[in-house]
Design a protein around this motif. Structure first.
Motif, mmCIF file in Angstrom:
data_model
loop_
_atom_site.group_PDB
_atom_site.id
_atom_site.type_symbol
_atom_site.label_atom_id
_atom_site.label_comp_id
_atom_site.label_asym_id
_atom_site.label_seq_id
_atom_site.Cartn_x
_atom_site.Cartn_y
_atom_site.Cartn_z
ATOM 1 N N THR A 121 0.842 -1.192 0.000
ATOM 2 C CA THR A 121 0.000 0.000 0.000
ATOM 3 C C THR A 121 0.885 1.252 0.000
ATOM 4 O O THR A 121 1.993 1.219 0.547
ATOM 5 N N PRO A 122 0.424 2.355 -0.602
ATOM 6 C CA PRO A 122 -0.760 2.413 -1.465
ATOM 7 C C PRO A 122 -0.457 1.776 -2.825
ATOM 8 O O PRO A 122 0.705 1.767 -3.271
ATOM 9 N N LYS A 123 -1.488 1.268 -3.488
ATOM 10 C CA LYS A 123 -1.276 0.625 -4.777
ATOM 11 C C LYS A 123 -0.783 1.607 -5.839
ATOM 12 O O LYS A 123 -0.213 1.199 -6.852
ATOM 13 N N LEU A 124 -0.995 2.889 -5.577
ATOM 14 C CA LEU A 124 -0.501 3.897 -6.501
ATOM 15 C C LEU A 124 1.003 3.766 -6.702
ATOM 16 O O LEU A 124 1.520 4.009 -7.802
ATOM 17 N N LYS A 125 1.721 3.345 -5.664
ATOM 18 C CA LYS A 125 3.169 3.146 -5.776
ATOM 19 C C LYS A 125 3.488 2.060 -6.798
ATOM 20 O O LYS A 125 4.435 2.173 -7.575
ATOM 21 N N LEU A 126 2.698 0.998 -6.782
ATOM 22 C CA LEU A 126 2.913 -0.088 -7.734
ATOM 23 C C LEU A 126 2.635 0.372 -9.160
ATOM 24 O O LEU A 126 3.408 0.085 -10.083
ATOM 25 N N TYR A 127 1.526 1.077 -9.347
ATOM 26 C CA TYR A 127 1.182 1.539 -10.694
ATOM 27 C C TYR A 127 2.213 2.537 -11.213
ATOM 28 O O TYR A 127 2.550 2.545 -12.410
ATOM 29 N N ALA A 128 2.729 3.368 -10.311
ATOM 30 C CA ALA A 128 3.774 4.311 -10.716
ATOM 31 C C ALA A 128 5.037 3.568 -11.121
ATOM 32 O O ALA A 128 5.700 3.931 -12.118
ATOM 33 N N ALA A 129 5.383 2.513 -10.380
ATOM 34 C CA ALA A 129 6.571 1.731 -10.714
ATOM 35 C C ALA A 129 6.397 0.996 -12.039
ATOM 36 O O ALA A 129 7.337 0.907 -12.838
ATOM 37 N N THR A 185 -0.314 -6.040 -7.598
ATOM 38 C CA THR A 185 -1.503 -5.181 -7.535
ATOM 39 C C THR A 185 -2.738 -5.978 -7.135
ATOM 40 O O THR A 185 -3.736 -5.390 -6.687
ATOM 41 N N HIS A 186 -2.701 -7.293 -7.281
ATOM 42 C CA HIS A 186 -3.835 -8.153 -6.910
ATOM 43 C C HIS A 186 -3.555 -8.962 -5.643
ATOM 44 O O HIS A 186 -4.377 -9.801 -5.252
ATOM 45 N N TYR A 187 -2.432 -8.718 -5.020
ATOM 46 C CA TYR A 187 -1.990 -9.545 -3.896
ATOM 47 C C TYR A 187 -2.399 -8.913 -2.572
ATOM 48 O O TYR A 187 -2.075 -7.766 -2.286
ATOM 49 N N ASP A 188 -3.122 -9.680 -1.761
ATOM 50 C CA ASP A 188 -3.500 -9.251 -0.419
ATOM 51 C C ASP A 188 -3.741 -10.513 0.409
ATOM 52 O O ASP A 188 -4.748 -11.196 0.245
ATOM 53 N N ASP A 208 15.582 -1.357 6.755
ATOM 54 C CA ASP A 208 15.021 -1.566 5.421
ATOM 55 C C ASP A 208 14.357 -0.269 4.973
ATOM 56 O O ASP A 208 13.361 0.164 5.556
ATOM 57 N N HIS A 209 14.893 0.347 3.925
ATOM 58 C CA HIS A 209 14.338 1.598 3.405
ATOM 59 C C HIS A 209 13.384 1.374 2.246
ATOM 60 O O HIS A 209 12.818 2.339 1.707
ATOM 61 N N LEU A 210 13.202 0.118 1.849
ATOM 62 C CA LEU A 210 12.329 -0.181 0.713
ATOM 63 C C LEU A 210 10.907 -0.468 1.166
ATOM 64 O O LEU A 210 9.943 0.045 0.573
ATOM 65 N N ILE A 211 10.758 -1.297 2.189
ATOM 66 C CA ILE A 211 9.441 -1.586 2.754
ATOM 67 C C ILE A 211 9.551 -1.547 4.280
ATOM 68 O O ILE A 211 10.643 -1.722 4.830
#
Length: 257
Positions: A121-129, A185-188, A208-211
């Motif tokens: 979260t947020p999924k916006l990060k995934l879509y941006a990547a 994006t579909h994983y929860d 960890d600075h990534l997650i």
């Protein structure tokens, strides 16, 4: 014996899967890079008492279920007698490892999850990547990895290990990287954590600075019935390359596995 000499390909898929050492099976599931190559240091430490299996994630897989089937395929090849394996998943590979544990608990002796998550979260990060990976020249990924190395790895990881990381991750493809981001994006897994019944160890790096690994591991370990958690102090996201992290010793301390 060199790394190359000590690794021999699994019989049916030499281009994708390698087996090193003898003993009970231990399979490593890679992160977003998908290469399976970044476990080299830990594989060397583990191979004296485990049959260590590493493999390349399919670049054309469009779902977590498809990747779970790949884990089954490689285990069937490398462990034809069906002996349950220790499954180690790093970051994205942790998400896949937990999905595998839900689908095939009989194939798992124990589960080790490093710097992973129950969702992004947020999924916006995934879509941006996904958008960035689709539009920028793929060669810039190497530059980005080099520039962000200090944030990705443990601060005391040797520069030679980071150089090797940069070399090995050149095997990551744009197609595979984007597909794995799309899968997330579909994983929860939040509702299903209580269904993971195998012994599970969550490892979380506190730098960890990534997650937010410690936060995520705390959340997941509280919900997985047979789980333990260990904070890796002074480590970053890619800590399997750090000189003072020995997964074999961690496994021995965790229930003498």
């Amino acid at each position: 014996m060199s790394d190359t000499q000590s690794i021999h390909p699994a019989s049916h898929h030499p281009e994708q899967c390698h087996v090193q050492g003898e003993g009970p099976p231990l399979i490593y599931i890679a992160g977003l890079d998908g290469t399976g190559l970044l476990f080299y240091r830990q594989a060397r430490l583990l191979a004296h008492r485990f049959r260590v299996i590493t493999f390349r994630l399919r670049d054309d897989a469009l779902s977590m279920d498809a990747l779970v089937s790949e884990v089954v395929r490689h285990l069937n090849d490398a462990v034809p007698d069906g002996t349950p394996a220790i499954v180690v998943g790093e970051s994205f590979g942790g998400a896949l490892a937990m999905s595998f544990a839900l689908a095939h608990p009989d194939r798992i002796r124990a589960l080790v999850i490093l710097n992973s998550f129950s969702r992004i979260t947020p999924k916006l990060k995934l879509y941006a990547a996904i958008t960035a990976a689709s539009l920028v020249p793929w060669s810039t990924m190497r530059i980005a990895r080099r520039l962000t190395a200090s944030r990705l790895h443990s601060s005391h990881t040797h520069r030679d290990e980071i150089s090797r990381f940069l070399l090995l991750t050149r095997a990551t493809t744009r197609h595979g990287y984007i597909n794995r981001l799309r899968i997330l994006t579909h994983y929860d897994l939040r509702r299903h954590l209580k269904e993971i019944r195998v012994p599970t160890l969550f490892l979380a790096a506190d730098e960890d600075h990534l997650i937010p690994s410690v936060e995520q591991a705390t959340y997941m370990s509280a919900r997985v019935p047979n789980a333990a958690m260990r904070v890796l102090h002074g480590h970053g996201h890619g800590c399997f390359l750090a000189p003072d992290l020995d997964l074999d010793e961690i496994l021995k301390e965790w229930g003498n596995r």
